[in-house]
Design a protein around this motif. Structure first.
Motif, PDB file in Angstrom:
ATOM      1  N   ILE A 104       0.857  -1.185   0.000  1.00 45.64           N
ATOM      2  CA  ILE A 104       0.000   0.000   0.000  1.00 45.64           C
ATOM      3  C   ILE A 104       0.895   1.238   0.000  1.00 45.64           C
ATOM      4  N   SER A 105       0.305   2.376  -0.360  1.00 45.71           N
ATOM      5  CA  SER A 105       1.077   3.623  -0.330  1.00 45.71           C
ATOM      6  C   SER A 105       0.686   4.490   0.859  1.00 45.71           C
ATOM      7  N   SER A 106      -0.603   4.428   1.238  1.00 52.05           N
ATOM      8  CA  SER A 106      -1.060   5.238   2.367  1.00 52.05           C
ATOM      9  C   SER A 106      -2.479   4.819   2.743  1.00 52.05           C
ATOM     10  N   TYR A 107      -2.930   5.338   3.887  1.00 47.23           N
ATOM     11  CA  TYR A 107      -4.317   5.115   4.303  1.00 47.23           C
ATOM     12  C   TYR A 107      -4.736   6.242   5.236  1.00 47.23           C
ATOM     13  N   GLY A 108      -6.035   6.439   5.372  1.00 44.44           N
ATOM     14  CA  GLY A 108      -6.540   7.451   6.302  1.00 44.44           C
ATOM     15  C   GLY A 108      -7.908   7.946   5.872  1.00 44.44           C
ATOM     16  N   PRO A 109      -8.561   8.752   6.705  1.00 50.30           N
ATOM     17  CA  PRO A 109      -9.846   9.351   6.338  1.00 50.30           C
ATOM     18  C   PRO A 109      -9.666  10.281   5.139  1.00 50.30           C
ATOM     19  N   HIS A 110     -10.515  10.132   4.145  1.00 42.83           N
ATOM     20  CA  HIS A 110     -10.409  10.918   2.921  1.00 42.83           C
ATOM     21  C   HIS A 110     -11.694  11.731   2.757  1.00 42.83           C
ATOM     22  N   PHE A 111     -11.536  13.041   2.572  1.00 42.56           N
ATOM     23  CA  PHE A 111     -12.692  13.926   2.479  1.00 42.56           C
ATOM     24  C   PHE A 111     -12.902  14.467   1.070  1.00 42.56           C
ATOM     25  N   GLY A 112     -12.125  13.958   0.108  1.00 38.41           N
ATOM     26  CA  GLY A 112     -12.208  14.463  -1.259  1.00 38.41           C
ATOM     27  C   GLY A 112     -13.023  13.616  -2.210  1.00 38.41           C
ATOM     28  N   GLU A 113     -13.644  12.550  -1.691  1.00 37.87           N
ATOM     29  CA  GLU A 113     -14.510  11.746  -2.550  1.00 37.87           C
ATOM     30  C   GLU A 113     -15.875  12.437  -2.682  1.00 37.87           C
ATOM     31  N   GLU A 114     -16.770  11.839  -3.444  1.00 37.83           N
ATOM     32  CA  GLU A 114     -18.119  12.370  -3.553  1.00 37.83           C
ATOM     33  C   GLU A 114     -18.746  12.452  -2.153  1.00 37.83           C
ATOM     34  N   LYS A 115     -19.633  13.420  -1.956  1.00 38.17           N
ATOM     35  CA  LYS A 115     -20.206  13.649  -0.620  1.00 38.17           C
ATOM     36  C   LYS A 115     -20.903  12.416  -0.078  1.00 38.17           C
ATOM     37  N   ILE A 116     -21.527  11.627  -0.940  1.00 41.81           N
ATOM     38  CA  ILE A 116     -22.236  10.447  -0.454  1.00 41.81           C
ATOM     39  C   ILE A 116     -21.274   9.339  -0.032  1.00 41.81           C
ATOM     40  N   ILE A 117     -19.994   9.511  -0.325  1.00 40.65           N
ATOM     41  CA  ILE A 117     -18.965   8.554   0.087  1.00 40.65           C
ATOM     42  C   ILE A 117     -18.150   9.098   1.260  1.00 40.65           C
ATOM     43  N   SER A 118     -17.740  10.360   1.188  1.00 40.26           N
ATOM     44  CA  SER A 118     -16.892  10.954   2.236  1.00 40.26           C
ATOM     45  C   SER A 118     -17.677  11.434   3.448  1.00 40.26           C
ATOM     46  N   GLY A 119     -18.869  11.968   3.211  1.00 36.49           N
ATOM     47  CA  GLY A 119     -19.685  12.462   4.314  1.00 36.49           C
ATOM     48  C   GLY A 119     -18.954  13.478   5.179  1.00 36.49           C
ATOM     49  N   LYS A 120     -19.256  13.477   6.459  1.00 36.34           N
ATOM     50  CA  LYS A 120     -18.634  14.417   7.393  1.00 36.34           C
ATOM     51  C   LYS A 120     -17.432  13.811   8.110  1.00 36.34           C
ATOM     52  N   ARG A 121     -17.377  12.487   8.174  1.00 35.95           N
ATOM     53  CA  ARG A 121     -16.303  11.835   8.933  1.00 35.95           C
ATOM     54  C   ARG A 121     -15.245  11.190   8.045  1.00 35.95           C
ATOM     55  N   GLY A 122     -15.422  11.317   6.760  1.00 38.00           N
ATOM     56  CA  GLY A 122     -14.414  10.816   5.837  1.00 38.00           C
ATOM     57  C   GLY A 122     -14.615   9.373   5.414  1.00 38.00           C
ATOM     58  N   SER A 123     -14.055   9.057   4.277  1.00 40.62           N
ATOM     59  CA  SER A 123     -14.047   7.687   3.761  1.00 40.62           C
ATOM     60  C   SER A 123     -12.723   7.052   4.160  1.00 40.62           C
ATOM     61  N   GLY A 124     -12.782   5.863   4.743  1.00 41.65           N
ATOM     62  CA  GLY A 124     -11.567   5.204   5.232  1.00 41.65           C
ATOM     63  C   GLY A 124     -10.775   4.608   4.084  1.00 41.65           C
ATOM     64  N   THR A 125      -9.953   5.435   3.472  1.00 39.64           N
ATOM     65  CA  THR A 125      -9.308   5.087   2.209  1.00 39.64           C
ATOM     66  C   THR A 125      -7.987   4.361   2.408  1.00 39.64           C
ATOM     67  N   ILE A 126      -7.815   3.270   1.641  1.00 47.13           N
ATOM     68  CA  ILE A 126      -6.548   2.540   1.595  1.00 47.13           C
ATOM     69  C   ILE A 126      -6.076   2.523   0.145  1.00 47.13           C
ATOM     70  N   PHE A 127      -4.945   3.158  -0.125  1.00 42.82           N
ATOM     71  CA  PHE A 127      -4.402   3.223  -1.481  1.00 42.82           C
ATOM     72  C   PHE A 127      -3.444   2.055  -1.701  1.00 42.82           C
ATOM     73  N   PHE A 128      -3.820   1.147  -2.601  1.00 40.01           N
ATOM     74  CA  PHE A 128      -2.958   0.014  -2.916  1.00 40.01           C
ATOM     75  C   PHE A 128      -1.989   0.388  -4.031  1.00 40.01           C
ATOM     76  N   THR A 129      -0.784  -0.134  -3.924  1.00 44.83           N
ATOM     77  CA  THR A 129       0.263   0.172  -4.879  1.00 44.83           C
ATOM     78  C   THR A 129       0.120  -0.675  -6.140  1.00 44.83           C
ATOM     79  N   ASN A 130       0.533  -0.091  -7.275  1.00 43.85           N
ATOM     80  CA  ASN A 130       0.500  -0.723  -8.601  1.00 43.85           C
ATOM     81  C   ASN A 130      -0.904  -0.727  -9.189  1.00 43.85           C
ATOM     82  N   CYS A 131      -0.995  -1.095 -10.463  1.00 46.00           N
ATOM     83  CA  CYS A 131      -2.257  -1.036 -11.186  1.00 46.00           C
ATOM     84  C   CYS A 131      -2.127  -1.858 -12.459  1.00 46.00           C
ATOM     85  N   SER A 132      -3.233  -2.418 -12.921  1.00 46.99           N
ATOM     86  CA  SER A 132      -3.220  -3.193 -14.161  1.00 46.99           C
ATOM     87  C   SER A 132      -3.363  -2.304 -15.389  1.00 46.99           C
ATOM     88  N   LEU A 133      -3.730  -1.032 -15.196  1.00 47.90           N
ATOM     89  CA  LEU A 133      -3.850  -0.095 -16.301  1.00 47.90           C
ATOM     90  C   LEU A 133      -2.553   0.692 -16.476  1.00 47.90           C
TER      91      LEU A 133
END
Length: 302
Positions: A52-81
């Motif tokens: 992984i590269s990082s994790y934490g509450p994320h407030f930059g997603e769409e409002k229905i995802i981030s809300g007021k307390r944040g989305s618990g985001t985990i960024f995984f490293t690498n990608c198939s694209l």
């Protein structure tokens, strides 16, 4: 109740083990490259080590995802694209991140829940699904009980998606291009749109339209992201027409306007600029003309 709490734990462990078996002849993502990832890395540049590269509450997603307390985001490293304009190219293309154990990932999920996050947001998770499902299995035993968001690039394998049924609450895929030619030129994927369409249909079948709780936060459903690119490279009308005709007028769509040139975009004159007000508003007009009822607009509004 979140979806995965309605499944017996032994069933989740069984599905995780099934995905680990797939690593020996990997067809987990849309590439279906059939490489033994215990011995070498595949198109996703990943073997069996979880990064992984990082994790934490994320407030930059769409409002229905981030809300007021944040989305618990985990960024995984690498990608198939291989998107030549990727905004997170240091993670997806250069592989910046660090190796963690399955146990550590489960503890991260619980930590994000304890901070009050509305959900666990798995960003670019496909190539690490065996490890993720095993982590989910462990986290549930320790009290995990918030929804999972599957935040992916849209290049998925149908068999893999079916293994996830009942575990993922919210699918949040990209629909990057409305034709294969653009997908190959700008993301290195020869059959992107063909695979993406099938994946979107399966995701909609599993979770249906977005359901909001009393806080107006999504707890289940499909939210499709479409990034408007300069010079109609994203074939927006094709994408939105498919969504309307095959997935229905109530399907939620996030129409993104924040494109800016990154990574190798400077090598492609047609991509080496931000989109214009006119280009975004044309996309808005298409969505309205098609009668899509749940579109999230971001900037450049008429």
């Amino acid at each position: 109740m979140v979806s995965y709490l309605q499944i017996e734990l032994i069933e989740i462990e069984k599905r995780a083990n099934k995905l680990f078996e797939k690593l020996k002849d990997c067809n987990i993502c849309g590439w279906e490259c059939h490489i033994n990832r215990y011995n070498k890395k595949s198109h996703c540049r990943s073997g069996v080590e979880l990064k992984i590269s990082s994790y934490g509450p994320h407030f930059g997603e769409e409002k229905i995802i981030s809300g007021k307390r944040g989305s618990g985001t985990i960024f995984f490293t690498n990608c198939s694209l291989r998107c030549i304009y990727c905004q997170n190219y240091d993670i997806s293309q250069f592989g910046n991140g660090y190796v963690i154990s399955i146990e550590e990932l489960s503890n991260i999920m619980l930590k994000l829940q304890s901070t009050g996050c509305h959900n666990i947001n798995l960003v670019t998770p496909t190539h690490f699904l065996p490890q993720i499902l095993k982590s989910i299995f462990l986290a549930i035993k320790m009290g995990l009980n918030i929804p999972f968001v599957y935040n992916c690039g849209g290049y998925e394998n149908l068999e893999t998606l079916k293994i996830l049924e009942g575990i993922i609450d919210i699918y949040m895929p990209d629909a990057k291009y409305g034709d294969n030619e653009k997908g190959e030129k700008y993301s290195g994927i020869p059959d992107y749109w063909d695979k993406c369409k099938k994946a979107l249909i399966e995701m909609k079948k599993q979770v249906g339209d977005i359901i909001l709780n009393e806080e107006k936060i999504a707890i289940k459903g499909l939210l499709i992201r479409h990034l408007v690119l300069p010079n109609n490279i994203s074939s927006t009308e094709n994408v939105l027409k498919f969504i309307r005709e095959e997935l229905g007028e109530n399907t939620w769509v996030s129409l993104l306007s924040q494109y800016h040139p990154e990574y190798k975009a400077y090598l492609y004159p047609e991509l080496n600029r931000r989109i214009t007000y006119k280009e975004y508003n044309e996309a808005v007009e298409i969505a309205e003309k098609l009668g899509l009822k749940n579109v999230i607009y971001q900037g450049y509004l008429i």
